[in-house]
Design a protein around this motif. Structure first.
Motif, PDB file in Angstrom:
ATOM      1  N   ILE A 427      18.075 156.022 -15.266  1.00 19.15           N
ATOM      2  CA  ILE A 427      18.689 155.718 -13.969  1.00 19.15           C
ATOM      3  C   ILE A 427      17.728 155.023 -13.016  1.00 19.15           C
ATOM      4  N   SER A 428      16.471 154.827 -13.407  1.00 20.21           N
ATOM      5  CA  SER A 428      15.502 154.201 -12.509  1.00 20.21           C
ATOM      6  C   SER A 428      15.778 152.705 -12.355  1.00 20.21           C
ATOM      7  N   TYR A 429      15.339 152.163 -11.225  1.00 23.87           N
ATOM      8  CA  TYR A 429      15.513 150.734 -10.973  1.00 23.87           C
ATOM      9  C   TYR A 429      14.710 149.908 -11.974  1.00 23.87           C
ATOM     10  N   GLU A 430      13.494 150.387 -12.319  1.00 24.65           N
ATOM     11  CA  GLU A 430      12.649 149.639 -13.250  1.00 24.65           C
ATOM     12  C   GLU A 430      13.314 149.506 -14.614  1.00 24.65           C
ATOM     13  N   PHE A 431      14.037 150.546 -15.040  1.00 25.89           N
ATOM     14  CA  PHE A 431      14.668 150.500 -16.354  1.00 25.89           C
ATOM     15  C   PHE A 431      15.695 149.383 -16.424  1.00 25.89           C
ATOM     16  N   GLY A 713      29.512 119.987 -32.444  1.00 23.25           N
ATOM     17  CA  GLY A 713      29.951 119.893 -31.060  1.00 23.25           C
ATOM     18  C   GLY A 713      31.386 120.292 -30.838  1.00 23.25           C
ATOM     19  N   ARG A 714      32.056 120.762 -31.852  1.00 31.25           N
ATOM     20  CA  ARG A 714      33.469 121.139 -31.726  1.00 31.25           C
ATOM     21  C   ARG A 714      33.601 122.591 -31.269  1.00 31.25           C
ATOM     22  N   CYS A 715      34.699 122.845 -30.557  1.00 31.56           N
ATOM     23  CA  CYS A 715      34.946 124.173 -29.994  1.00 31.56           C
ATOM     24  C   CYS A 715      36.260 124.736 -30.518  1.00 31.56           C
ATOM     25  N   LYS A 716      36.317 126.069 -30.607  1.00 34.27           N
ATOM     26  CA  LYS A 716      37.547 126.749 -31.026  1.00 34.27           C
ATOM     27  C   LYS A 716      37.751 127.992 -30.175  1.00 34.27           C
ATOM     28  N   THR A 717      38.995 128.377 -30.066  1.00 35.95           N
ATOM     29  CA  THR A 717      39.342 129.551 -29.264  1.00 35.95           C
ATOM     30  C   THR A 717      38.964 130.829 -30.013  1.00 35.95           C
ATOM     31  N   VAL A 718      38.438 131.809 -29.274  1.00 33.52           N
ATOM     32  CA  VAL A 718      38.030 133.098 -29.846  1.00 33.52           C
ATOM     33  C   VAL A 718      38.848 134.203 -29.205  1.00 33.52           C
ATOM     34  N   ARG A 719      39.277 135.140 -30.021  1.00 32.19           N
ATOM     35  CA  ARG A 719      40.061 136.273 -29.545  1.00 32.19           C
ATOM     36  C   ARG A 719      39.322 137.580 -29.813  1.00 32.19           C
ATOM     37  N   VAL A 720      39.514 138.528 -28.892  1.00 34.61           N
ATOM     38  CA  VAL A 720      39.054 139.900 -29.103  1.00 34.61           C
ATOM     39  C   VAL A 720      40.282 140.707 -29.473  1.00 34.61           C
ATOM     40  N   PRO A 721      40.347 141.247 -30.681  1.00 36.54           N
ATOM     41  CA  PRO A 721      41.561 141.946 -31.131  1.00 36.54           C
ATOM     42  C   PRO A 721      42.021 143.016 -30.146  1.00 36.54           C
ATOM     43  N   GLY A 722      43.294 142.923 -29.748  1.00 40.86           N
ATOM     44  CA  GLY A 722      43.889 143.925 -28.875  1.00 40.86           C
ATOM     45  C   GLY A 722      43.671 143.695 -27.402  1.00 40.86           C
ATOM     46  N   VAL A 723      42.999 142.593 -27.016  1.00 34.96           N
ATOM     47  CA  VAL A 723      42.687 142.357 -25.601  1.00 34.96           C
ATOM     48  C   VAL A 723      43.285 141.028 -25.167  1.00 34.96           C
ATOM     49  N   SER A 724      44.068 141.070 -24.086  1.00 31.92           N
ATOM     50  CA  SER A 724      44.598 139.861 -23.463  1.00 31.92           C
ATOM     51  C   SER A 724      43.759 139.574 -22.227  1.00 31.92           C
ATOM     52  N   LEU A 725      42.907 138.546 -22.318  1.00 33.35           N
ATOM     53  CA  LEU A 725      41.873 138.331 -21.314  1.00 33.35           C
ATOM     54  C   LEU A 725      42.402 137.722 -20.030  1.00 33.35           C
ATOM     55  N   SER A 726      41.811 138.189 -18.901  1.00 38.18           N
ATOM     56  CA  SER A 726      41.976 137.540 -17.613  1.00 38.18           C
ATOM     57  C   SER A 726      40.658 136.915 -17.172  1.00 38.18           C
ATOM     58  N   GLN A 727      39.541 137.615 -17.479  1.00 41.47           N
ATOM     59  CA  GLN A 727      38.215 137.101 -17.163  1.00 41.47           C
ATOM     60  C   GLN A 727      37.213 137.628 -18.174  1.00 41.47           C
ATOM     61  N   VAL A 728      36.137 136.854 -18.360  1.00 37.39           N
ATOM     62  CA  VAL A 728      35.053 137.252 -19.247  1.00 37.39           C
ATOM     63  C   VAL A 728      33.759 136.723 -18.663  1.00 37.39           C
ATOM     64  N   MET A 729      32.705 137.546 -18.706  1.00 34.95           N
ATOM     65  CA  MET A 729      31.403 137.120 -18.200  1.00 34.95           C
ATOM     66  C   MET A 729      30.313 137.993 -18.796  1.00 34.95           C
ATOM     67  N   VAL A 730      29.074 137.483 -18.735  1.00 36.78           N
ATOM     68  CA  VAL A 730      27.908 138.268 -19.134  1.00 36.78           C
ATOM     69  C   VAL A 730      27.546 139.193 -17.992  1.00 36.78           C
ATOM     70  N   CYS A 731      27.218 140.439 -18.328  1.00 38.51           N
ATOM     71  CA  CYS A 731      26.957 141.442 -17.295  1.00 38.51           C
ATOM     72  C   CYS A 731      25.709 142.238 -17.648  1.00 38.51           C
ATOM     73  N   ASN A 732      24.898 142.540 -16.650  1.00 39.20           N
ATOM     74  CA  ASN A 732      23.774 143.449 -16.845  1.00 39.20           C
ATOM     75  C   ASN A 732      24.268 144.887 -16.760  1.00 39.20           C
ATOM     76  N   ALA A 733      23.387 145.819 -17.083  1.00 37.18           N
ATOM     77  CA  ALA A 733      23.750 147.235 -17.046  1.00 37.18           C
ATOM     78  C   ALA A 733      22.902 147.951 -16.001  1.00 37.18           C
ATOM     79  N   LYS A 734      23.564 148.688 -15.132  1.00 35.81           N
ATOM     80  CA  LYS A 734      22.878 149.516 -14.136  1.00 35.81           C
ATOM     81  C   LYS A 734      23.408 150.929 -14.285  1.00 35.81           C
ATOM     82  N   PHE A 735      22.508 151.873 -14.648  1.00 38.54           N
ATOM     83  CA  PHE A 735      22.934 153.224 -14.985  1.00 38.54           C
ATOM     84  C   PHE A 735      22.809 154.191 -13.809  1.00 38.54           C
ATOM     85  N   SER A 736      22.448 153.680 -12.643  1.00 39.06           N
ATOM     86  CA  SER A 736      22.307 154.539 -11.476  1.00 39.06           C
ATOM     87  C   SER A 736      23.162 154.003 -10.336  1.00 39.06           C
TER      88      SER A 736
END
Length: 738
Positions: A427-431, A713-736
């Motif tokens: 839970i520390s800030y340094e962690f 350089g080609r792109c394709k759509t990716v799905r997460v099984p069982g999830v209908s997405l509204s938003q997706v982003m990279v997130c850090n973790a803060k346990f405190s």
């Protein structure tokens, strides 16, 4: 024998008396203690105290306890410092202390004496008389099962629980006396090494501890003399690599092997200084080395992967030339290091295995090792002996940090429940700060409908081994998913994620003057930042940030006066409930949020063709230098990719999406065109994670996942099984909480 029992007259030869006392002392004490002959009491008063001291110092522990009850003179002899010092050199017995669980259900201590006549029979039972055992019913302030024995010093034992900042309990089991040495938590430090010692001049007992500043190699030694209740800093410590948390006390010093320096460090409790004990030239650097005391000599054991086990003795303390390789044993298989306790007359060495914390006997010739049980063990569980300390106490805090920093989020959440020490680390800030650079996992925050049910958040960890199959499904372990049951005042269907900052998420509805919801999904904490409508203004840009100095979270918003191009920045520090105007602001278009990195919120301005940065420390705007060949494009967005500032720019003419990375923050020359993707629609490809030759991206305003091949350089759509997405982003973790 009969002549010996007859009262002797003063004119008889004292030389004969002394000789007979040495031969028959056991019988003498037996008769005296049980009062068989009153004449013996009168006769014993005639024996010089020096002879009594010499005799008592050779007796086993339980007999000495009985002799304390004989008379005041014997009591004063046995409790004196001189007696304890003399007994350690005169007595042929080795006293073994066992800490474990009895069948009655409670942990306690058992003490007994062994000598060279002790043997281990074919069944592996140690021949210990039940009458010779001393069982203690000590009343310690902490439950016994939570305690570990740190070390022993001149008959006193130092105990401690596995919690890093728990107090030290200094206890004399034979008298029942105990002293509590408290310590106060220092958030920037960890306790790496500790032990009990005694000054050979003043006979004052002291506790030494070595503090290591988190994620650095700087160590400081502190000491407390019992009774002062004050820790004193005595200087820097050379001991900074702890695979053991305690040492062994001998000749007024605490000794510890250092793998880094390949030497034995000693701390002298008299002068309170560290010094190196000279070691033999052929001493090799090995992880499996242990320092102990064997027959009152400093001893170290080396254990090699080929099964060779060496026991070295320093015959004359402090003299390098006195080191002798006492035993070289070739064990049958590679197991764990042993600490020698006693050489028995049968040629076996009684010892303890560090890893398993149990007794065993090693045959010097064959190298075989067998487990040893205590004869008559109907009331004791041998497998639960705690001869030294618990395994969790052995692991230095810095190593625990390194391990926990590399775990995925779900494992960290489970580790919070292990013990208070791990909880405080996580839970520390340094962690949270260091985890973003140490952990190989990238945490993806998904916001949408899960299995067509209520809209909510889903968090998962991905690394380079994650794959997208031929059908475009992201291979995710169901057990690795973290589902949240967050409750907000606003319906989930009306909310969207503004941005993320150090593990804290900013949410808002599409209504312009709706409040900001600042939330830590991992702890459930949320704060509402209200806005009062201003009829002359509109809210153009907003985002969450954190001051890198005070660690205070703040919400930034930019208000534009209607009918003009004038923009004003306002900010609110969480908890103040007050918006402050901080000055004019640059004008932005289209996007309403930005990317937080290095204490600043970043956004691209099409009008100025630059990246603006707002620093939450000094609360000022500044330019981030951009590459010279960066063209003015309306479809340009800023994000963070692998802890680096990144922008995605779409060219309308050639239908390409360029991904640029700033390798060194703030340095213009460090911009690199990392990827070029071919696109069919004008939707940003914001990189999230590189999976081999593919890059996992979010596009269409972060409402869809995709995978772009770095080669074609080609792109394709990716799905997460069982999830209908509204938003997706990279997130850090803060346990405190924030």
């Amino acid at each position: 024998m009969n002549g010996f029992l007859h009262p002797l007259l003063p004119d008889e030869k004292n030389i004969e008396i002394r000789r007979d006392l040495c031969v028959y002392n056991s019988c003498l004490f037996l008769i005296y203690i049980f009062g068989i002959s009153l004449q013996c009491e009168i006769w014993l008063m005639e024996i010089p105290s020096a002879i009594i001291l010499d005799i008592l110092s050779r007796l086993p522990t339980k007999t000495c306890l009985n002799c304390k009850l004989v008379c005041k003179d014997w009591y004063q002899i046995i409790i004196s410092n001189e007696f304890a010092d003399l007994r350690s050199s005169h007595c042929s017995y080795l006293t073994i202390l066992l800490h474990g669980k009895f069948y009655s259900g409670r942990y306690d201590f058992l003490l007994f004496d062994l000598d060279r006549s002790s043997i281990v029979n074919e069944m592996g039972n140690l021949n210990v008389s039940v009458d010779a055992m001393i069982r203690f019913k000590s009343k310690l302030t902490i439950p016994h099962h939570k305690l570990a024995v740190i070390n022993e010093c001149d008959g006193l034992v130092c105990f401690k629980s596995s919690e890093q900042w728990s107090p030290y309990i200094i206890c004399n089991l034979l008298t029942g006396q105990q002293v509590l040495v408290k310590q106060f938590r220092k958030p920037s430090c960890s306790v790496e090494f500790y032990g009990l010692g005694c000054c050979p001049v003043s006979h004052q007992f002291k506790v030494l501890r070595i503090l290591k500043f988190n994620l650095s190699y700087l160590c400081v030694a502190e000491i407390q003399t019992l009774g002062t209740n004050e820790w004193r800093t005595i200087g820097d410590s050379p001991v900074n690599d702890q695979l053991d948390m305690s040492g062994v006390f001998l000749n007024g010093s605490l000794h510890k092997y250092s793998y880094t320096d390949n030497c034995i460090w000693s701390f002298d409790f008299g002068i309170e200084q560290f010094w190196q004990v000279p070691t033999p030239d052929e001493m090799k650097r090995e992880y499996y080395k242990g320092v102990s005391v064997f027959y009152s000599c400093l001893c170290f054991t080396s254990f090699y992967e080929n099964g060779q086990f060496e026991i070295w003795l320093m015959r004359e303390y402090g003299m390098k030339d006195s080191w002798v390789k006492q035993f070289v044993i070739h064990l049958e298989y590679y197991d764990s290091p042993r600490i020698p306790l006693l050489q028995m007359g049968t040629g076996e060495i009684l010892g303890c295995r560090i890893a398993h914390e149990s007794l065993g006997a090693c045959d010097i010739e064959s190298g075989s090792w067998r487990s040893v049980m205590i004869r008559g063990q109907s009331s004791f569980k041998n497998e639960e002996l705690n001869l030294i300390r618990s395994l969790s106490e052995d692991i230095p805090s810095s190593i625990i940090w390194e391990i926990l920093l590399r775990l995925p989020i779900k494992a960290c959440l489970n580790c919070k429940l292990v013990c208070k020490e791990w909880y405080q680390i996580i839970i520390s800030y340094e962690f949270a700060n260091f985890r973003s650079s140490h952990c190989s996992y990238s945490t993806i925050l998904l916001y949408g409908k899960i299995y067509n049910k209520k809209k909510n958040f889903l968090m998962l960890d991905l690394d380079k081994s994650s794959k997208v199959d031929e059908m475009g499904n992201l291979s995710v372990d169901v057990n690795a998913l973290i589902r949240f049951k967050s409750r907000f005042n606003t319906s989930h269907d009306k909310l969207y994620v503004v941005n993320e900052c150090n593990g804290v998420v900013c949410l808002k509805s599409w209504e312009q003057w709706s409040p900001y919801i600042i939330c830590n999904l991992l702890t459930g904490q949320q704060v509402i930042v209200e806005q009062l409508p201003k009829s002359c203004c509109s809210v153009e840009v907003y985002g969450l940030g954190c001051c890198p100095v005070s660690h205070q979270y703040k919400v930034l918003r930019i208000l534009k006066t209607k009918g003009t191009d004038n923009c004003v920045a306002e900010i609110q520090t969480l908890g103040t409930h007050e918006w402050r105007t901080i000055g004019d602001a640059p004008q932005f278009q289209l996007r309403r949020s930005g990317a937080f990195l290095h204490g600043s919120l970043h956004r691209y301005s099409y009008r100025d063709n630059c990246i603006w940065s707002f620093q939450f420390g000094n609360e000022q705007f500044s330019h981030v230098p951009i590459p010279d060949d960066m063209k003015r494009e309306p479809y340009t967005e800023v994000s963070v990719f692998h802890s680096r500032l990144c922008f995605s720019s779409i060219s309308e003419s050639c239908r390409q999406c360029e991904i640029w990375l700033m390798k060194e923050y703030g340095v213009k020359e460090s911009w690199v065109k990392q990827f070029v993707f071919q696109i069919e629609s004008f939707a940003h490809r914001m990189p999230l994670l590189q999976l081999g030759t593919e890059v996992l991206v979010s596009y269409s305003n972060s409402v869809r996942l995709g995978a772009c091949d770095t080669e074609s350089g080609r792109c394709k759509t990716v799905r997460v099984p069982g999830v209908s997405l509204s938003q997706v982003m990279v997130c850090n973790a803060k346990f405190s909480k924030f």
